[in-house]
Scaffold this active site. Structure first.
Site, PDB file in Angstrom:
ATOM      1  N   CYS A  65       0.873  -1.176   0.000  1.00 57.02           N
ATOM      2  CA  CYS A  65       0.000   0.000   0.000  1.00 57.02           C
ATOM      3  C   CYS A  65       0.905   1.219   0.000  1.00 57.02           C
ATOM      4  O   CYS A  65       2.021   1.165  -0.509  1.00 57.02           O
ATOM      5  CB  CYS A  65      -0.960  -0.032   1.195  1.00 57.02           C
ATOM      6  SG  CYS A  65      -0.134   0.077   2.789  1.00 57.02           S
ATOM      7  N   ARG A  66       0.459   2.314   0.572  1.00 55.15           N
ATOM      8  CA  ARG A  66       1.271   3.530   0.574  1.00 55.15           C
ATOM      9  C   ARG A  66       2.422   3.420   1.566  1.00 55.15           C
ATOM     10  O   ARG A  66       3.567   3.683   1.232  1.00 55.15           O
ATOM     11  CB  ARG A  66       0.395   4.749   0.886  1.00 55.15           C
ATOM     12  CG  ARG A  66       1.114   6.084   0.725  1.00 55.15           C
ATOM     13  CD  ARG A  66       0.199   7.253   1.030  1.00 55.15           C
ATOM     14  NE  ARG A  66      -0.223   7.258   2.416  1.00 55.15           N
ATOM     15  CZ  ARG A  66       0.470   7.809   3.414  1.00 55.15           C
ATOM     16  NH1 ARG A  66       1.628   8.391   3.178  1.00 55.15           N
ATOM     17  NH2 ARG A  66       0.014   7.777   4.643  1.00 55.15           N
TER      18      ARG A  66
END
Length: 101
Positions: A65-66
């Protein structure tokens, strides 16, 4: 399993049974992602479960993800769904030094 950027990248590169999963929003995915990734937004809740349920559970899932928080949660969900091998990218795409598109 949480892996450092180096461990994750090396293991993914050498895994012929790998499935690359990006659990960010479609907008984040459009902005930049690791080549070959499939995007299933973890914020979709039950929709996330439905989409993951359609995938080949015998694959080794490399999840990012981020920053690594959503993907850690996603790995927990995948394991609860019977997927044995999940690998979370610590630091997420923010710290990723590999190829992106």
């Amino acid at each position: 399993m949480n892996l450092s950027q180096e461990e994750w990248a090396e293991q993914f590169k050498n895994d012929d049974n790998a499935f690359l999963l990006d659990v960010r929003t479609p907008e984040e995915f459009e902005d930049t992602h690791i080549p070959g990734a499939t995007n299933i937004d973890i914020y979709k809740g039950q929709g996330f479960i439905y989409e993951v349920d359609e995938l080949d559970k015998s694959k080794n899932f490399y999840v990012y993800c981020r920053s690594g928080a959503r993907s850690a949660k996603a790995c927990q969900i995948l394991e609860e769904m019977g997927i044995e091998n999940t690998y979370n990218l610590l630091g997420g795409i923010m710290e990723w030094e590999g190829e992106t598109e």
